[in-house]
Design a protein around this motif. Structure first.
Motif, mmCIF file in Angstrom:
data_model
loop_
_atom_site.group_PDB
_atom_site.id
_atom_site.type_symbol
_atom_site.label_atom_id
_atom_site.label_comp_id
_atom_site.label_asym_id
_atom_site.label_seq_id
_atom_site.Cartn_x
_atom_site.Cartn_y
_atom_site.Cartn_z
ATOM 1 N N ASN A 1 12.300 -3.960 -7.984
ATOM 2 C CA ASN A 1 11.887 -5.090 -8.799
ATOM 3 C C ASN A 1 13.096 -5.745 -9.477
ATOM 4 O O ASN A 1 13.350 -5.531 -10.654
ATOM 5 C CB ASN A 1 10.883 -4.591 -9.843
ATOM 6 N N GLU B 1 2.163 -6.097 -1.687
ATOM 7 C CA GLU B 1 3.587 -6.226 -1.995
ATOM 8 C C GLU B 1 3.843 -5.353 -3.198
ATOM 9 O O GLU B 1 3.281 -5.594 -4.263
ATOM 10 C CB GLU B 1 3.875 -7.668 -2.419
ATOM 11 N N VAL B 2 4.686 -4.339 -3.043
ATOM 12 C CA VAL B 2 4.899 -3.411 -4.145
ATOM 13 C C VAL B 2 6.352 -3.472 -4.596
ATOM 14 O O VAL B 2 7.275 -3.349 -3.787
ATOM 15 C CB VAL B 2 4.535 -1.968 -3.718
ATOM 16 N N TYR B 3 6.542 -3.711 -5.893
ATOM 17 C CA TYR B 3 7.894 -3.719 -6.454
ATOM 18 C C TYR B 3 8.083 -2.488 -7.321
ATOM 19 O O TYR B 3 7.299 -2.242 -8.234
ATOM 20 C CB TYR B 3 8.127 -4.986 -7.272
ATOM 21 N N GLU C 1 3.969 5.788 -4.827
ATOM 22 C CA GLU C 1 3.844 4.606 -3.984
ATOM 23 C C GLU C 1 3.461 4.992 -2.562
ATOM 24 O O GLU C 1 2.709 4.285 -1.898
ATOM 25 C CB GLU C 1 5.162 3.822 -3.969
ATOM 26 N N ARG D 1 10.687 0.232 -9.657
ATOM 27 C CA ARG D 1 11.768 0.142 -10.644
ATOM 28 C C ARG D 1 13.133 0.234 -9.943
ATOM 29 O O ARG D 1 13.299 1.028 -9.020
ATOM 30 C CB ARG D 1 11.604 1.283 -11.644
#
Lengths: 395, 304
Positions: free
Chosen positions: A172, A194-196, A207, A198
Motif C-alpha cells: 500500500n 485488489e488487496v493492498y 491475506e 502494509r
C-alpha cells in the motif's frame, strides 16, 4: 617584491594558476552516482555499483579520452537524504553528470535539484510518471523504464492469454498503486479483489487465507525486495503454487532467487531485460560480471546502471570531451548510440526508452545451481510509455 | 465460518511469534529498566544462526539447538560488554546506545553473510498441511509455531511463578534496591534475564527464518509491533505480554482480512477500497491508544 621583474613573474604565475584551475578540472569526467548502499536495500545498490565499475573497466576508465571519476552517494531510501547527497555532488564535487537512483520518491526530489542546477541527470532505475509526463526535462534521461511499463506488459500478456478472475496484491504505497494501474491499463478481464498490504509487511498468511477462499483463476502481485522473498516462501508453503498460477512484476529477480530457490520455480514475470538476452553487449556484461563476482548473475538494476555509464560515454565521445557543450551531449544521448545490454533501442520525446518487454519464466538452472530467468517471448515490441504525450518537450 | 476460524488461528500464530519477542523485551524493561531497541537485532541473530547451523549440520533440530545456545551467548556477551553501563543512565542514553547496537549488528551480519537475503528452508517433514476438519487445512509449520509459543508461555509461567529464580525476577521488577539489599547478586540476575530474553527473541527469529526473508535489518520490521504489545499488556508483565500479543495478533489479522469487506457494507465500496487497507494497518495503534486512554498502565501492570 621591489624588483619589477619579480613582480611581473609573480603576476604571470598567479595568472597561469588561475587559468590552469578550470582547465585541470575539465580534464576529468565526474559522475555522481546516487543509490542505496546501507540497510536491507543496500543489496540493490551493491549490484548497481558493481555494474558501474564493470562498465568503467570495459571503457578502460576513460570517456572521450578523459579519465573518469565516479563518486558514490548513499540515499538511505530517503528523499531528503538523496537531495542532500545530490547537492553535495553538485556544489562540492562539481560533477558533470548525476546518475543512479532506485526509488521513485527519491528521484522526484533528486532530478529537479540536478536539472535545476543545469547539470545532466541519467536515471538508472526509478521511473515516476511525473518525469515521463508533464515534468519531463531536456537534462533528464533514463536508461530504465517508466514505472507503469512493466505491469502493462504483464496485463497485456494475461489479457491475451484470456485469463479471468484475477486476484491482485501489492504493498500500500505510491508505486504499488502505480503498478496495479499499469496492469489494469491492459488487463480488461474480471478482477476478483485488489488487496493492498502494509509496506514492509513480513507475514501474508491472513491475506493468503482470504485468497484461497476467493478461489481465483490467477494471481498478480508486485512485491519488491524482502517482501517478495517472504511472500514467495509463504505462497509455496501454503501450497498455493500448484493451485493458483502466480504472475508478478519486480518480485522474482537475480537478487531474490538465491534466497528462495525452488519457491520461485515456474514464476512468470515481465521485464525489458534478462541475463539470457542474446546480444553481444549483454553477453559481455553478464559474462564479465560473473567472472568478477564468483559466478553470481547481475540483476536488471545492474544492467541499466551499466547502460547509464555507456550512455554518458556516448555523450562525452560525441562532443570529443568538451564537457561545456551540453547541447551537443543532449543531442548525442537522444540518439541512444551505444551498445545497450537490452539491444538496440531509441528514445521517446520524453527521454524514456521505447523498448521491448518480454515474458520471463523462472526455470530450473544447471544441476546444483539456482533457478534462472529465461525469456519466453516478447509481449511488447517498441513499447512507448503512457505519459509521453503530456511531455511538452520538442526535439 | 471456516474462514473466520482459519483467520483466528492465523492471528494466534502471529500472536505467539510476537509474544516470544515481547516476553524478553518486557522482562528487560520491567526488571532492568532498560529500553532495548536492539532486541530486534537478537531476533535477526537467531534467524541467521539457525539458517547457518541447519545448512552446516543438515539437521533442523540440531540447527535450532545450536542457534538457541548461540543467541543466548550473544545476548550475555552484549549485556556484559555494552549494556551493563547503561542501567543507571537516562532512557535517552539507552535508546541511543541500543540504536547504535542495531547498526553494529546489522553491519556485522552484512559482513558475515552479505547484504542479500539468504536462503533458508524447512525440512521436508515440516512442510505440508494438516487436515483439521473437512476442507479446513492448515500448514503444519504454522501449527508448530503456535504449539512452541504456547509451550514457552507455559514454561515461562512456571519459572516466574513457581521457582526461586522467578521469585527473584518478580521481586526485582517490584523493587530492585530491596532485592539487592537482601544480598542477591543483582548483576548476575540481570545478565541471566537478559541472556534469557535474547534466547527468546532468538527463538522467534529461528521460527521466522524459514518463512520470512532472512536479511540484515529484519528485526526492526517486527520491533514496532512488539512495543505495541508490551504497552498494551503492561510493561514488565509476562502475562500482559501474552495477552497483549494474542490480542494484537488476532486484531491485526482479522483487520487485514475482514475490515475492507465489512466497511464496504457500511460505506461505498470505492471508499472502503481506500480506507480499508489504511485503517487495517492502523488498527493495532488505535487499540493501543484506547488502552492507554483507559488504562495507562496497560492491561496487566506489574506491581511496583
Amino acid at each position: 617584491m621591489r624588483n619589477p621583474i619579480q613582480k611581473a613573474l609573480a603576476a604571470a604565475l598567479t595568472a597561469s594558476l588561475f587559468a590552469a584551475g578550470p582547465a585541470l578540472a575539465q580534464q576529468k569526467v565526474k559522475i555522481g552516482f546516487i543509490t542505496t548502499l546501507s540497510g536491507p536495500q543496500g543489496v540493490i545498490g551493491n549490484d548497481m555499483r558493481n555494474s558501474v565499475e564493470l562498465a568503467l573497466d570495459h571503457l578502460g576508465r576513460k570517456m572521450g579520452g578523459l579519465p573518469v571519476e565516479v563518486i558514490y552517494g548513499d540515499d538511505q531510501v530517503k528523499p531528503d537524504v538523496g537531495k542532500q547527497v545530490a547537492d553535495e555532488m553538485l556544489k562540492k564535487h562539481q560533477v558533470n553528470f548525476v546518475s543512479g537512483v532506485i526509488w521513485s520518491n527519491v528521484m522526484l526530489a533528486v532530478a529537479p535539484t540536478v536539472t535545476g542546477a543545469g547539470t545532466l541527470m541519467v536515471g538508472t532505475n526509478a521511473g515516476p510518471n511525473q518525469l515521463a509526463g508533464k515534468d519531463c526535462n531536456e537534462r533528464y534521461f533514463t536508461t530504465s523504464w517508466q514505472n507503469d511499463q512493466t505491469p502493462e506488459a504483464m496485463g497485456k500478456y494475461m489479457q491475451d492469454a484470456g485469463l479471468n478472475d484475477v486476484y491482485v496484491m501489492a504493498p500500500n504505497y505510491a508505486a504499488g498503486k502505480d503498478m496495479v494501474n499499469g496492469f489494469k491499463r491492459y488487463f480488461k478481464g474480471r478482477i476478483v479483489d485488489e488487496v493492498y498490504t502494509r509496506l514492509g509487511q513480513t507475514d501474508y498468511q491472513a491475506e493468503l487465507s482470504q485468497l484461497r477462499a476467493k478461489n481465483p483463476k490467477a494471481v498478480f502481485v508486485f512485491y519488491p525486495g524482502g517482501m517478495g522473498i517472504s511472500f514467495l516462501r509463504q505462497y509455496s508453503e501454503a501450497g498455493l503454487r500448484g493451485q493458483f498460477p502466480l504472475y508478478s512484476v519486480y518480485t522474482v529477480d537475480e537478487l531474490s532467487i538465491p534466497a528462495v530457490k525452488h519457491a520461485a520455480l515456474g514464476q512468470l514475470e515481465t521485464r525489458y531485460w534478462s541475463p539470457d538476452l542474446k546480444n553481444p553487449a549483454n553477453q559481455k556484461f553478464v559474462g564479465d560480471y560473473q567472472k568478477k563476482h564468483g559466478g553470481r548473475l547481475p540483476s536488471f538494476y545492474g544492467a541499466q546502471s551499466y547502460d547509464g555509464i555507456m550512455l554518458i560515454d556516448s555523450a562525452v565521445r560525441a562532443v570529443k570531451g568538451n564537457l561545456a557543450d551540453q547541447k551537443g551531449m543532449i543531442a548525442a544521448m537522444r540518439k541512444a548510440d551505444f551498445a545497450s545490454t537490452r539491444g538496440k533501442f531509441s528514445y521517446n520525446v520524453n527521454h524514456h526508452p521505447i523498448q521491448n518487454f518480454y515474458l520471463l519464466k523462472a526455470v530450473a538452472g544447471p544441476a546444483g545451481k539456482d533457478p534462472v530467468m529465461e525469456i519466453q517471448k516478447a509481449v511488447f515490441t517498441g513499447h512507448k510509455d503512457s505519459f509521453y504525450k503530456e511531455c511538452p518537450m520538442k526535439w | 465460518m471456516i474462514l473466520i476460524l482459519e483467520q483466528i488461528l492465523n492471528g494466534l500464530q502471529l500472536g505467539v511469534m510476537l509474544f516470544l519477542m515481547a516476553a524478553g523485551l518486557t522482562l528487560v524493561f520491567g526488571i532492568m529498566n532498560l529500553v532495548n531497541l536492539a532486541h530486534g537485532a537478537l531476533y535477526m541473530v537467531g534467524a541467521y544462526l539457525a539458517t547457518y547451523f541447519f545448512q552446516a549440520t543438515g539437521s533442523f533440530v540440531l540447527g535450532v539447538a545450536l542457534a538457541l545456545a548461540g543467541t543466548l551467548l550473544v545476548g550475555i556477551v552484549t549485556e556484559l560488554v555494552a549494556l551493563r553501563t547503561l542501567y543507571e543512565r537516562d532512557h535517552l542514553d539507552q535508546v541511543l546506545a541500543t540504536f547504535g547496537l542495531i547498526l553494529i549488528f546489522n553491519e556485522l551480519v552484512a559482513m558475515l553473510w552479505g547484504r542479500a537475503a539468504i536462503y533458508s528452508s524447512l525440512p521436508a517433514y515440516l512442510q505440508g498441511h494438516v487436515e483439521i476438519a473437512g476442507s479446513f487445512r492448515y500448514p503444519l509449520y504454522r501449527l508448530l509455531i503456535i504449539f512452541v509459543g504456547l509451550a514457552v508461555a507455559a514454561g515461562l509461567w512456571y519459572v516466574v511463578v513457581r521457582t526461586r529464580l522467578g521469585m527473584l525476577i518478580r521481586a526485582g521488577a517490584s523493587n530492585r534496591t530491596m532485592v539487592a539489599a537482601l544480598g542477591i547478586n543483582i548483576r548476575l540476575l540481570y545478565t541471566m534475564v537478559f541472556g534469557f530474553g535474547a534466547a527468546l527473541a532468538g527463538l522467534a527469529g529461528i521460527m521466522a527464518g524459514p518463512i520470512y526473508a532472512v536479511q540484515p535489518g529484519m528485526g526492526e520490521l517486527v520491533l514496532i509491533q512488539v512495543f505495541v504489545v508490551i504497552v498494551i499488556g503492561g510493561i514488565g508483565s509476562i502475562r500482559g505480554a501474552l495477552v497483549g500479543a494474542v490480542i494484537v495478533g488476532v486484531v491485526d489479522t482479522l483487520g487485514r482480512a475482514f475490515l475492507k469487506p465489512f466497511l464496504a457494507t457500511v460505506i461505498t465500496p470505492t471508499a472502503a477500497e481506500n480506507a480499508g487497507p489504511a485503517l487495517a494497518s492502523m488498527l493495532i495503534y488505535l487499540l493501543m491508544a484506547v488502552v492507554l486512554a483507559l488504562r495507562p498502565e496497560g492491561l496487566f501492570p506489574s506491581r511496583g
